[in-house]
Write a protein that holds these residues in place. Structure first.
Motif, PDB file in Angstrom:
ATOM      1  N   ARG A  44       0.834  -1.207   0.000  1.00  0.00           N
ATOM      2  CA  ARG A  44       0.000   0.000   0.000  1.00  0.00           C
ATOM      3  C   ARG A  44       0.868   1.257   0.000  1.00  0.00           C
ATOM      4  N   GLU A  45       1.952   1.252   0.769  1.00  0.00           N
ATOM      5  CA  GLU A  45       2.753   2.472   0.933  1.00  0.00           C
ATOM      6  C   GLU A  45       4.112   2.376   0.243  1.00  0.00           C
ATOM      7  N   ARG A  46       4.263   1.370  -0.614  1.00  0.00           N
ATOM      8  CA  ARG A  46       5.499   1.171  -1.366  1.00  0.00           C
ATOM      9  C   ARG A  46       6.728   1.193  -0.469  1.00  0.00           C
ATOM     10  N   ARG A  47       6.663   0.404   0.576  1.00  0.00           N
ATOM     11  CA  ARG A  47       7.784   0.293   1.502  1.00  0.00           C
ATOM     12  C   ARG A  47       8.568  -0.984   1.224  1.00  0.00           C
ATOM     13  N   VAL A  48       9.836  -0.954   1.517  1.00  0.00           N
ATOM     14  CA  VAL A  48      10.672  -2.142   1.408  1.00  0.00           C
ATOM     15  C   VAL A  48      10.552  -2.915   2.725  1.00  0.00           C
ATOM     16  N   ILE A  49      10.182  -4.177   2.622  1.00  0.00           N
ATOM     17  CA  ILE A  49      10.028  -5.026   3.804  1.00  0.00           C
ATOM     18  C   ILE A  49      11.401  -5.404   4.348  1.00  0.00           C
ATOM     19  N   VAL A  50      11.546  -5.319   5.666  1.00  0.00           N
ATOM     20  CA  VAL A  50      12.743  -5.846   6.322  1.00  0.00           C
ATOM     21  C   VAL A  50      12.262  -6.931   7.272  1.00  0.00           C
ATOM     22  N   THR A  51      12.731  -8.142   7.064  1.00  0.00           N
ATOM     23  CA  THR A  51      12.203  -9.267   7.843  1.00  0.00           C
ATOM     24  C   THR A  51      13.257 -10.332   8.101  1.00  0.00           C
ATOM     25  N   ARG A  52      12.985 -11.126   9.145  1.00  0.00           N
ATOM     26  CA  ARG A  52      13.781 -12.335   9.376  1.00  0.00           C
ATOM     27  C   ARG A  52      12.919 -13.571   9.203  1.00  0.00           C
ATOM     28  N   ASP A  53      11.708 -13.364   8.734  1.00  0.00           N
ATOM     29  CA  ASP A  53      10.713 -14.423   8.663  1.00  0.00           C
ATOM     30  C   ASP A  53      10.972 -15.317   7.447  1.00  0.00           C
ATOM     31  N   THR A  54      11.491 -16.503   7.704  1.00  0.00           N
ATOM     32  CA  THR A  54      11.860 -17.412   6.603  1.00  0.00           C
ATOM     33  C   THR A  54      10.626 -17.865   5.826  1.00  0.00           C
ATOM     34  N   GLN A  55       9.494 -17.983   6.551  1.00  0.00           N
ATOM     35  CA  GLN A  55       8.226 -18.346   5.920  1.00  0.00           C
ATOM     36  C   GLN A  55       7.815 -17.292   4.887  1.00  0.00           C
ATOM     37  N   LEU A  56       7.874 -16.034   5.350  1.00  0.00           N
ATOM     38  CA  LEU A  56       7.430 -14.908   4.521  1.00  0.00           C
ATOM     39  C   LEU A  56       8.229 -14.804   3.222  1.00  0.00           C
ATOM     40  N   VAL A  57       9.550 -14.967   3.313  1.00  0.00           N
ATOM     41  CA  VAL A  57      10.373 -14.747   2.120  1.00  0.00           C
ATOM     42  C   VAL A  57      10.265 -15.884   1.107  1.00  0.00           C
ATOM     43  N   ARG A  58       9.514 -16.952   1.461  1.00  0.00           N
ATOM     44  CA  ARG A  58       9.255 -18.010   0.477  1.00  0.00           C
ATOM     45  C   ARG A  58       8.177 -17.606  -0.516  1.00  0.00           C
ATOM     46  N   ASP A  59       7.408 -16.551  -0.149  1.00  0.00           N
ATOM     47  CA  ASP A  59       6.336 -16.076  -1.028  1.00  0.00           C
ATOM     48  C   ASP A  59       6.940 -15.461  -2.287  1.00  0.00           C
ATOM     49  N   PRO A  60       6.698 -16.087  -3.465  1.00  0.00           N
ATOM     50  CA  PRO A  60       7.306 -15.566  -4.701  1.00  0.00           C
ATOM     51  C   PRO A  60       6.770 -14.187  -5.086  1.00  0.00           C
ATOM     52  N   ASN A  61       5.602 -13.814  -4.540  1.00  0.00           N
ATOM     53  CA  ASN A  61       5.020 -12.508  -4.876  1.00  0.00           C
ATOM     54  C   ASN A  61       5.310 -11.438  -3.831  1.00  0.00           C
ATOM     55  N   LEU A  62       6.212 -11.749  -2.928  1.00  0.00           N
ATOM     56  CA  LEU A  62       6.541 -10.779  -1.880  1.00  0.00           C
ATOM     57  C   LEU A  62       7.097  -9.496  -2.511  1.00  0.00           C
ATOM     58  N   PRO A  63       6.587  -8.325  -2.069  1.00  0.00           N
ATOM     59  CA  PRO A  63       7.131  -7.061  -2.591  1.00  0.00           C
ATOM     60  C   PRO A  63       8.627  -6.947  -2.254  1.00  0.00           C
ATOM     61  N   PRO A  64       9.318  -5.929  -2.808  1.00  0.00           N
ATOM     62  CA  PRO A  64      10.752  -5.769  -2.532  1.00  0.00           C
ATOM     63  C   PRO A  64      11.038  -5.891  -1.033  1.00  0.00           C
ATOM     64  N   HIS A  65      12.082  -6.638  -0.703  1.00  0.00           N
ATOM     65  CA  HIS A  65      12.355  -6.890   0.712  1.00  0.00           C
ATOM     66  C   HIS A  65      13.833  -7.132   0.957  1.00  0.00           C
ATOM     67  N   VAL A  66      14.232  -6.954   2.202  1.00  0.00           N
ATOM     68  CA  VAL A  66      15.568  -7.334   2.638  1.00  0.00           C
ATOM     69  C   VAL A  66      15.386  -8.413   3.692  1.00  0.00           C
ATOM     70  N   PHE A  67      16.013  -9.543   3.474  1.00  0.00           N
ATOM     71  CA  PHE A  67      15.956 -10.641   4.428  1.00  0.00           C
ATOM     72  C   PHE A  67      17.215 -10.597   5.285  1.00  0.00           C
ATOM     73  N   VAL A  68      17.046 -10.318   6.560  1.00  0.00           N
ATOM     74  CA  VAL A  68      18.217 -10.273   7.440  1.00  0.00           C
ATOM     75  C   VAL A  68      18.341 -11.600   8.172  1.00  0.00           C
ATOM     76  N   THR A  69      19.564 -11.984   8.437  1.00  0.00           N
ATOM     77  CA  THR A  69      19.801 -13.299   9.038  1.00  0.00           C
ATOM     78  C   THR A  69      20.403 -13.202  10.431  1.00  0.00           C
ATOM     79  N   SER A  70      20.998 -12.061  10.753  1.00  0.00           N
ATOM     80  CA  SER A  70      21.704 -11.952  12.026  1.00  0.00           C
ATOM     81  C   SER A  70      20.742 -11.720  13.192  1.00  0.00           C
ATOM     82  N   ASP A  71      21.197 -12.049  14.399  1.00  0.00           N
ATOM     83  CA  ASP A  71      20.446 -11.768  15.623  1.00  0.00           C
ATOM     84  C   ASP A  71      20.789 -10.397  16.189  1.00  0.00           C
TER      85      ASP A  71
END
Ligand code: ZN
Length: 157
Positions: A44-71
């Protein structure tokens, strides 16, 4: 100069969201921002997703995102910086609690709202239009600047 990127930060990454705000970035963050809620807001707001959610990043239609791995937030910030240039925003320009841009405020107008020592020693003040918190360049800024310098994310004093 490119527009600073706006982020939608996953609910599990609170400290990282705060640091993105310190850097001046619009970083939406809240208890509802995970899974579908996060994705919807980003769309809705054209934001870049920042997530550690491994489930979420499996979605092939996920909008632009950064997947972080560190704690750790320092490493997480590096991971975001490696994917998205973070220098376009103005550090310390945003309320850390409300995520809105600060407005400059006349020194005379803050006399009753800051400790006397602060009023006497500081020249410039900013306020949050939402929570009305008053900000000034203070010692915590110095510590944050050191941190950013160490991370090579700019903002030299
Ligand atoms: Zn605020």
């Amino acid at each position: 100069m490119t527009e600073p990127v706006a982020f939608a930060v996953d609910t599990m990454l609170g400290r990282l969201a705060r640091w993105l705000r310190i850097l001046g970035h619009d970083a939406a963050y809240g208890p509802h921002l995970h899974g579908a809620g996060l994705t919807e807001l980003a769309r809705r707001e054209r934001r870049v997703i920042v997530t550690r959610d491994t489930q979420l990043v499996r979605d092939p239609n996920l909008p632009p995102h950064v997947f972080v791995t560190s704690d750790h937030f320092r490493e997480q910030l590096r991971e975001v910086a490696a994917a998205i240039p973070l220098a376009a925003a103005e550090p310390f320009s945003r309320c850390l609690d409300c995520n809105v841009a600060l407005a400059t405020i006349d020194r005379a107008a803050v006399r009753e709202r800051v400790p006397p020592y602060v009023f006497e020693t500081q020249e410039r003040f900013w306020t949050c239009p939402h929570c009305h918190h008053v900000y000034w360049p203070a010692t915590h800024h110095a510590r944050m600047r050191d941190e950013l310098a160490e991370l090579r994310l700019g903002a030299p004093a």
